[in-house]
Write a protein that holds these residues in place. Sequence first.
Motif, PDB file in Angstrom:
ATOM      1  N   ASN A 201       3.456   6.641   1.414  1.00  0.00           N
ATOM      2  CA  ASN A 201       4.142   7.941   1.305  1.00  0.00           C
ATOM      3  C   ASN A 201       3.180   9.107   1.102  1.00  0.00           C
ATOM      4  O   ASN A 201       3.421  10.212   1.576  1.00  0.00           O
ATOM      5  CB  ASN A 201       5.135   7.928   0.137  1.00  0.00           C
ATOM      6  CG  ASN A 201       6.328   7.050   0.430  1.00  0.00           C
ATOM      7  OD1 ASN A 201       6.567   6.681   1.576  1.00  0.00           O
ATOM      8  ND2 ASN A 201       7.073   6.702  -0.613  1.00  0.00           N
TER       9      ASN A 201
ATOM     10  N   ASN B 289      11.616   4.921  -0.306  1.00  0.00           N
ATOM     11  CA  ASN B 289      11.475   4.277   1.005  1.00  0.00           C
ATOM     12  C   ASN B 289      10.771   5.206   1.991  1.00  0.00           C
ATOM     13  O   ASN B 289      11.108   6.386   2.096  1.00  0.00           O
ATOM     14  CB  ASN B 289      12.849   3.897   1.548  1.00  0.00           C
ATOM     15  CG  ASN B 289      13.289   2.559   1.005  1.00  0.00           C
ATOM     16  OD1 ASN B 289      12.558   1.571   1.105  1.00  0.00           O
ATOM     17  ND2 ASN B 289      14.469   2.526   0.392  1.00  0.00           N
ATOM     18  N   PRO B 290       9.803   4.656   2.715  1.00  0.00           N
ATOM     19  CA  PRO B 290       8.952   5.508   3.563  1.00  0.00           C
ATOM     20  C   PRO B 290       9.703   6.360   4.587  1.00  0.00           C
ATOM     21  O   PRO B 290       9.323   7.516   4.815  1.00  0.00           O
ATOM     22  CB  PRO B 290       8.027   4.498   4.241  1.00  0.00           C
ATOM     23  CG  PRO B 290       7.894   3.406   3.217  1.00  0.00           C
ATOM     24  CD  PRO B 290       9.259   3.298   2.586  1.00  0.00           C
TER      25      PRO B 290
ATOM     26  N   GLY C 100       9.756   7.929  -4.969  1.00  0.00           N
ATOM     27  CA  GLY C 100      10.101   6.713  -5.708  1.00  0.00           C
ATOM     28  C   GLY C 100      10.648   7.024  -7.082  1.00  0.00           C
ATOM     29  O   GLY C 100      10.504   8.129  -7.611  1.00  0.00           O
TER      30      GLY C 100
ATOM     31  N   TYR D  20       0.846  -1.188   0.000  1.00  0.00           N
ATOM     32  CA  TYR D  20       0.000   0.000   0.000  1.00  0.00           C
ATOM     33  C   TYR D  20       0.881   1.237   0.000  1.00  0.00           C
ATOM     34  O   TYR D  20       1.949   1.263   0.607  1.00  0.00           O
ATOM     35  CB  TYR D  20      -0.921   0.005   1.220  1.00  0.00           C
ATOM     36  CG  TYR D  20      -2.131  -0.886   1.040  1.00  0.00           C
ATOM     37  CD1 TYR D  20      -3.024  -0.666   0.001  1.00  0.00           C
ATOM     38  CD2 TYR D  20      -2.358  -1.946   1.913  1.00  0.00           C
ATOM     39  CE1 TYR D  20      -4.125  -1.489  -0.170  1.00  0.00           C
ATOM     40  CE2 TYR D  20      -3.460  -2.772   1.751  1.00  0.00           C
ATOM     41  CZ  TYR D  20      -4.341  -2.534   0.699  1.00  0.00           C
ATOM     42  OH  TYR D  20      -5.418  -3.330   0.518  1.00  0.00           O
TER      43      TYR D  20
HETATM   44  P1  AMP Z   1      12.191   3.286  -5.178  1.00  0.00           P
HETATM   45  O1  AMP Z   1      12.842   4.515  -4.648  1.00  0.00           O
HETATM   46  O2  AMP Z   1      11.110   3.571  -6.159  1.00  0.00           O
HETATM   47  O3  AMP Z   1      13.198   2.326  -5.659  1.00  0.00           O
HETATM   48  O4  AMP Z   1      11.469   2.615  -3.933  1.00  0.00           O
HETATM   49  C1  AMP Z   1      12.223   2.141  -2.834  1.00  0.00           C
HETATM   50  C2  AMP Z   1      11.360   1.310  -1.933  1.00  0.00           C
HETATM   51  O5  AMP Z   1      10.326   2.106  -1.391  1.00  0.00           O
HETATM   52  C3  AMP Z   1      10.665   0.142  -2.599  1.00  0.00           C
HETATM   53  O6  AMP Z   1      10.651  -0.936  -1.682  1.00  0.00           O
HETATM   54  C4  AMP Z   1       9.263   0.648  -2.822  1.00  0.00           C
HETATM   55  O7  AMP Z   1       8.321  -0.384  -2.884  1.00  0.00           O
HETATM   56  C5  AMP Z   1       9.064   1.508  -1.611  1.00  0.00           C
HETATM   57  N1  AMP Z   1       8.094   2.554  -1.920  1.00  0.00           N
HETATM   58  C6  AMP Z   1       8.178   3.414  -2.962  1.00  0.00           C
HETATM   59  N2  AMP Z   1       7.133   4.249  -2.956  1.00  0.00           N
HETATM   60  C7  AMP Z   1       6.380   3.910  -1.893  1.00  0.00           C
HETATM   61  C8  AMP Z   1       5.150   4.409  -1.358  1.00  0.00           C
HETATM   62  N3  AMP Z   1       4.526   5.418  -1.942  1.00  0.00           N
HETATM   63  N4  AMP Z   1       4.643   3.827  -0.245  1.00  0.00           N
HETATM   64  C9  AMP Z   1       5.296   2.797   0.335  1.00  0.00           C
HETATM   65  N5  AMP Z   1       6.451   2.289  -0.120  1.00  0.00           N
HETATM   66  C10 AMP Z   1       6.987   2.829  -1.225  1.00  0.00           C
END
Ligand code: AMP
Length: 430
Positions: free
Chosen positions: A224, A323-324, A270, A221
């Motif tokens: 962020n 990352n949250p 992200g 879910y």
């Molecule tokens: P990223 O920076 O896109 O590589 O994401 C890094 C980590 O954060 C991954 O495990 C994603 O699944 C998690 N993540 C990215 N966006 C969110 C979000 N909006 N809510 C929760 N987790 C997220």
Amino acid sequence: MNDKTLPTLEEISSCVNGYDPNALPVAQAREFIARLVPRVEGVEMLALRSALGRVLARDVISDINVPSHDNSAMDGYALRGTDLAAGGDTVLQVVGSGLAGDGYQGDVAPGQCVRIMTGATMPAGLDTVVPQEFVKVDGDRVVIPAGAVRPGENRRLAGEDLARGDVALAAGRVLRPADIGMLASLGRAEVPVWRRLRVAFFSTGNELRSIGEPLDPGCVYDSNRYTLWGMLQRLGVDVLDMGVVRDDPQALEAAFREAAANADVVITSGGVSVGEADYTKAIMARLGDVLFWRIAMRPGRPMAIGRIETGGRGAILFGLPGNPVAVMVTFYALVRDALLAMSGATPAPLPMLRAASVTPIRKKPGRTEYQRGIVTPAADGGWEVRITGSQGSGILRSMSQANGLVVLAHDQGNVAAGELVDVLPFDGLI
Ligand code: AMP
Ligand code: MG
């Protein structure tokens, strides 16, 4: 915003000493951002109560004295300081009384005094108030023992709070309860404030699901958008929640364009990691002037920063990590102050606590670390801090449990148990 006069990202980076996009210290990142962000334009007049938490757009000059008249600070007797005996008791005759809003109007001769209440105007010629608990009353006379009061005491002077012509509040002030009270003391019904900053935000990632959708295998879910929403609410900006945007070039481009067209700032989370196999970075770079940083901080290393433009309008972009915990920490460390500055606020450092770390903390010099901690009063009258469990950047619970961030500076190494560390408390009295 008037983008024509803004410096380019290249010009800004040449002004920041030691600028290195691949290992950027937090201080340099903050300096860069401070140079990048423009202030909103547009002032609105608001009724005083509606202005709480808003940013004052013009200096407020006091056009009256507050208080408007010399008055008593105590319930007691107003007298002439020159009547006080050099040694021994002073005996004065009471010739009348003055209340707040209904001061004594008559003349007072030497050797006489006036019963007076707190806030009552000082009768003409009197400059001192002896508190009632210090005197003995004997018919229409009061007996003031030696040393009970010195000349000039317990009198509030006209204009001692605000004198006519003083800058009561400077532009850039985020209005707090005391400030709107002070404006009320000047009789101001309305104040000019900067218009609210508009911030659009969305999450990127194919694995993200919104509340209400089924959680498909391998998905999480989107949290962020909720933490960001909360942090933005606290800053008092207008928010535009644009949901989750899939990792699809058209959807991303449309989202960026819509965000830039409708807001002053676009915040994404992200898709900015190094080597991330998605389109977010490519589209950011195509729609504007955007840099991709690796910041010397933990958590929250990657970040995109710049301007994106659409239809002649520009918006500042903060592309935060996914990352949250990294989202929240980069927001507090880098974005918060920038949004305040854009809102017109004069920057002020946040107060930090110095707290003794209950346990040793491992720390590598060469990056700023933001560990989540719980601060409690220590036996010695100071503060102590305990790190919340696992500090992984995906563990949002560490933020939820914490009541502050332990900020370990760029050059700092390991922390020994008992050593004092800086803590940025989450709660402030405002
Ligand atoms: P990223 O920076 O896109 O590589 O994401 C890094 C980590 O954060 C991954 O495990 C994603 O699944 C998690 N993540 C990215 N966006 C969110 C979000 N909006 N809510 C929760 N987790 C997220
Ligand atoms: Mg992703």
